[in-house]
Design an enzyme around this catalytic site. Structure first.
Site, PDB file in Angstrom:
ATOM      1  N   GLU A 177      33.368  39.759  26.670  1.00 28.92           N
ATOM      2  CA  GLU A 177      34.186  40.852  26.119  1.00 28.92           C
ATOM      3  C   GLU A 177      33.671  41.351  24.771  1.00 28.92           C
ATOM      4  O   GLU A 177      34.453  41.821  23.938  1.00 28.92           O
ATOM      5  CB  GLU A 177      35.652  40.408  26.006  1.00 28.92           C
ATOM      6  CG  GLU A 177      36.312  40.137  27.350  1.00 28.92           C
ATOM      7  CD  GLU A 177      37.789  39.803  27.237  1.00 28.92           C
ATOM      8  OE1 GLU A 177      38.206  39.249  26.193  1.00 28.92           O
ATOM      9  OE2 GLU A 177      38.519  40.088  28.187  1.00 28.92           O
ATOM     10  N   GLU A 246      38.234  39.638  35.414  1.00 28.39           N
ATOM     11  CA  GLU A 246      39.569  39.183  34.981  1.00 28.39           C
ATOM     12  C   GLU A 246      40.622  40.181  35.431  1.00 28.39           C
ATOM     13  O   GLU A 246      40.812  41.229  34.798  1.00 28.39           O
ATOM     14  CB  GLU A 246      39.633  39.006  33.459  1.00 28.39           C
ATOM     15  CG  GLU A 246      38.852  37.828  32.924  1.00 28.39           C
ATOM     16  CD  GLU A 246      39.132  37.556  31.445  1.00 28.39           C
ATOM     17  OE1 GLU A 246      40.125  38.105  30.907  1.00 28.39           O
ATOM     18  OE2 GLU A 246      38.354  36.792  30.833  1.00 28.39           O
TER      19      GLU A 246
END
Length: 975
Positions: A177, A246
């Site tokens: 991320e 995710e």
């Protein structure tokens, strides 16, 4: 020649078992075949090795192809070059358990994890290295990151666990991320990402590397998406498949917050729409959330529970209907694998957010009918047929003709979980507790004037919490003609005591207790006062005789008795359960204090500096606790001493406790997500030496954001003493004073939590609502195999251990706000973390997971608590969690399975076929119902069985007269 033959043979044998993992623009390919892959995140340290096989098996039975996990750097390398892969940290054992179940693995090495894990998975010693900056072109950081990443890869290679070696791991991840926070790093951030890609590729793992949330991921890295929805995600390269690493099945919970829920319908909608729009890899974050044992929770303020509203709950139970509804979706998607990965794609836009997507091969076609409208159902006409698609849902037709699945139509049961008392105890009454206080006796009760003062003290200061009870007593004298006595009089008390009882002249005038979480209230009662006591002079002596009393002197000289002076104990009578009955008794506690004399009275620490340090720098995150101590001297005639004085602390510690000259002056904690606050209390300093001791407590370190490693923790200052009078204010800044530091508490260093600890504990007068106190009790392991929880309602904040195993931080005293919860949750429309909240006005976390592997099945088990803020352990008890009842509300022409999770169905509480109303637990009959007795039919088919399958049809239940609504079966069964 022999060596060469052996080598050639070895290479040949290895290649036979190797799996070739690659990719193209449509999908991940395994041995040349495009695959639809469904994965679920299970983090190995958030459960136990004994739980792993069952969790992974349930994942497989739920239709998963793969298990995904992070690798947690700070858990494995808590001290530089000292590694831990034991117990819950046995990564290799976890990966082999995945392999044993025949599933693939996705290894997210990172080594930055985020994951609401303490410090995002980075060890704090890394932060404390000279010149260190995380996640940028900083040589020290890159060297350490490469060292750890290489070590993990080498470990996994050694065990032949990459698919290229015949193992289960088909994908590996580097970084995590970073694209979300990359902007502030500028050009260095771009260079860092290129370095990450090159470093990872150089490790030659033989499977593709992924980078999530990294739109500029360098080739051959595969960039992937994270979020609640990823259907609009477009990879940065036409040869990269559309992957979702995710899919957030719920959300995490924070102290002071409410329980988040993401509806089953919305999770299914997000997955189906992702595959409708070309996705072929979906990973659920989380599939099993688990527990933040020990000090692993991040945040700050992430709770010990990491349930995440996942398909498997914190304890490993099936979270129905989410688990079952997604399992059905997985089965449908797998049945369409070839069509989805090889078919030509076309779309039809019907307007008003309704659309059809057709996947077509030479063998046939598969269709998705999508309705993204939040309010209106859509009627889609397709190939001569009409289909009703509910609002915010996807219908899947594997043959483009027959509806196999709709995301909004749940045909799996809802399981209602219950907590059961511990039946292993002879009596259900409470655990038998022993306890010990955090020792503050020497400084709180010693010395002159501490029992009598001209001010009101905090109860903790006076009692040292040796008892729940403290008498505050004073004498008020009125002359006979005092103008007060002729008026209506009342006694008014501003109070922060949970319970207050009041007496005047021996008469009980009333009581009051705190309510609704408000522990600051006003007690006021009308009182009739009288003129004061009598002083009698007799034979050269003077005797004070209280009002409305008699003094007796057997020798006319020495007072032996006065009717108003009670010198015997007051017994507070309570009702106890009949221990002869089969009801559980309470835990028997022993206790002892936390010894803080050196810090509170001497200000003596391990190191001394003339500045305030960030807590991470001093503790290396070896403890939640850090003492900041300094000494301030005032001369007898110092102008400060004549003023109203206060201690003011600018603080970034999640929790702060403050002491001056051994006396506890108060605490404060961060609220509403604001971790920078000002603590200020009035303090009476004395001439000479004054010791200020501040205990800073972390509750998980920051784990997300650009440069998050530099977010302050602890007491950053300034710290000052302020003196005020009418026309003048003087400020004395203590920030550059000589400060002494001490990491941790004595009880932790002496390992009072260990079962075999030889420290002395007291079983006498176990105190409640006392700060800095250790408690200990024994209990029997609950019978059976159901997951075990301990109910810590009544406690304040602290840490709990079972048989020496740290089950995490607890804080049941932290109550969520009253507002923000909805009685009913509408699945329609985009989900966000503040939608569908529950548990308003209740403790953020009351129950704490105790894995079965922590318990002794035979004999005693030991529970140890360290209580920081003061609480009542008498309510603590152990329970098991299990399915209490199961419900379904299913449309006609479906088959429903009812299951009590390996336990028999005992009764049918409700059943109706027609148009029943209500929800699980509160069903009601509607305006129409079938002619046959639905309860009797289901009783015969289901009661006594662990599971039963019911065909919802008029043939089974009869035809109800429901002309205006679709017919449904609503049923609730008791387990």
């Amino acid at each position: 020649m022999i060596s060469l033959r052996f080598l050639l043979c070895f290479i040949f044998v290895s290649s036979v078992y190797a799996t070739i993992v690659s990719h193209d623009g449509r999908a991940i390919t395994i041995d040349g075949h495009r695959r639809v892959l469904l994965s679920g995140s299970i983090h190995y340290p958030r459960s136990t090795p004994e739980m792993w096989p069952d969790l992974i098996k349930k994942g497989k039975e739920g239709g998963l192809d793969a298990i995904e996990t992070y690798v947690f750097w700070n858990a494995h390398e808590p001290t530089r070059r000292q590694y831990d892969f034991s117990g819950k940290l046995d990564l290799i054992r976890f990966l082999k358990t995945i392999q044993d179940e025949g599933l693939y693995g996705v290894l997210r090495i990172g080594p930055y994890a985020c994951a609401e894990w303490n410090y995002g998975g980075f060890p704090v010693w890394l932060h404390n290295m000279p010149g260190m900056v995380f996640r940028t072109t900083n040589k020290a950081f890159m060297d350490e990151m490469q060292n750890f990443t290489t070590m993990i890869v080498d470990m996994v290679k050694k065990e032949n666990l990459f698919a290229s070696q015949g193992g289960p791991i088909i994908l590996a991840q580097i970084e995590n991320e970073y694209g979300n926070v990359m902007g502030p790093y500028g050009e260095s951030g771009k260079a860092y990402i290129k370095w990450c890609a090159n470093m990872a590729q150089s490790l030659n793992v033989g499977v593709p590397w992924i980078m999530c949330q990294q739109n500029d991921a360098p080739q051959p890295m595969l960039n992937t998406c994270n979020g609640f929805y990823c259907d609009n995600f477009v990879p940065n390269n036409p040869n990269t498949p559309k992957m979702w690493t995710e899919n957030w099945t719920g959300w995490f919970k924070q102290w002071g917050g409410k329980n988040p829920h993401r509806t089953t319908e919305d999770v299914a909608f997000s997955v189906a729409r992702f595959f409708q729009r070309g996705g072929t890899f979906n990973n659920y974050y989380m599939y099993h959330g688990g527990t933040n044992f020990d000090r692993t929770a991040g945040g700050p303020y992430i709770t010990t529970s990491y349930d995440y509203d996942a398909p498997l709950d914190e304890y490993g139970n099936l979270n129905q209907p989410k688990y079952g509804h997604l399992k059905q979706l997985h089965d449908v998607l797998h049945s369409m694998e070839k069509t989805l990965t090889y078919g030509n794609i076309s779309t039809i836009d019907f307007g008003n957010s309704a659309s059809a997507t057709i996947y077509k091969t030479e063998e046939g076609s598969s269709c998705f009918f999508g309705n993204g409208n939040e309010n209106s159902d859509a009627t889609i006409s397709f190939r001569g047929e009409s289909y009703v698609v509910p609002a915010w849902s996807i219908t899947i037709l594997p043959d483009c003709k027959n509806e196999a699945y709709n995301t909004a139509k749940i045909t799996t049961q809802t399981s209602m979980m219950v907590k059961k008392p511990n039946e292993a105890e002879d009596t259900l009454s409470t655990l038998k507790w022993s306890w010990r206080p955090e020792n503050m006796d020497n400084f709180l009760l010693k010395g002159k004037g501490e029992s009598t003062q001209t001010q009101l003290f905090d109860q903790k200061v006076v009692t040292n919490d040796q008892s729940d009870y403290l008498w505050y007593m004073t004498t008020v004298k009125f002359k006979k003609r005092d103008p007060f006595l002729g008026k209506n009089m009342s006694l008014r008390v501003n109070c922060t005591a949970p319970v207050l009882h009041a007496f005047v002249n021996g008469k009980y005038i009333g009581n009051q207790h705190a309510e609704n979480g408000k522990f600051n209230y006003i007690f006021e009662k009308d009182v009739k006062f009288k003129s004061g006591h009598a002083t009698i002079s007799f034979r050269g002596e003077s005797y004070v005789v209280p009002a409305w009393s008699i003094t007796i002197l057997p020798d006319c000289k020495n007072e032996a008795y006065n009717t108003a002076k009670i010198t015997t104990q007051t017994s507070m009578m309570v009702k106890k359960p009949n221990e002869a009955e089969d009801t559980l008794s309470t835990l028997k506690w022993s206790w002892r204090p936390e010894n803080m004399d050196n810090f509170l009275l001497k200000g003596k620490g391990e190191s001394t500096q003339t500045q305030l340090f960030d807590q991470k720098v001093v503790t290396n995150d070896q403890s939640d606790y850090l003492w900041y101590m300094t000494t301030v001297k005032f001369k007898k005639r110092d102008p400060f001493l004549g003023k109203n004085m206060s201690l003011r602390v600018n603080c970034t510690a999640p929790v702060l406790h403050a002491f001056v000259n051994g006396k506890y002056i108060g605490n404060q904690h961060a609220e509403n997500g604001k971790f920078n606050y000002i603590f200020e209390k009035d303090v009476k300093f004395k001439s000479g030496r004054n010791v200020i001791a501040l205990l800073s407590i972390t509750v998980g370190l920051a784990n997300y954001g650009a440069f998050f490693e530099s977010k302050p923790a602890g007491i950053t200052g300034p710290i000052s003493i302020t003196g005020r009078n009418v026309d003048e204010t003087i400020v004395k800044d203590l920030s550059a004073h000589k400060w002494s530091y001490k990491t941790g508490l004595n009880g932790f260093e002496n390992q009072l939590f260990r079962t075999e600890s030889m420290s002395k504990w007291s079983v006498e007068s176990v105190p409640f609502n006392r700060t800095m106190t250790w408690y200990k009790a024994t209990f029997k392991a609950p019978l059976g195999n159901d997951p075990v929880v301990v109910d810590l309602l009544g406690l304040g904040k602290g840490t709990a251990w079972v048989n020496g195993n740290n089950i995490g931080r607890y804080w049941p005293a932290f109550i969520s706000s009253e507002n923000g919860c909805a009685a009913k949750c509408n699945y329609r429309g985009p989900y966000h973390a503040e939608k569908c909240l529950t548990n308003c006005g209740e403790p953020t976390q009351r129950w704490y997971h105790v894995p079965r592997s922590f318990l002794n099945a035979e004999g005693d088990n030991t529970l140890v608590l360290f209580e920081e803020m003061g609480g009542n352990p008498s309510l603590v008890n152990f329970q098991t969690t299990r399915v209490g009842s199961v419900c379904a509300n299913v449309y006609e022409k479906n088959t429903i399975e009812l299951s009590c999770d390996r336990k028999p169905i005992s009764a049918i509480k409700f059943a109706s076929f027609g148009n029943p109303d209500g929800n699980c637990g509160s069903f009601e009959k509607g305006t129409c119902e079938s002619s046959n007795n639905t309860v009797d039919i289901l009783t015969q088919e289901c009661v006594g069985k662990e599971k039963c399958f019911i065909d919802v049809s008029t043939e089974k239940f009869g035809a109800p007269d429901c002309t205006e609504s679709a017919r449904r079966l609503a049923v609730e069964a008791i387990c």
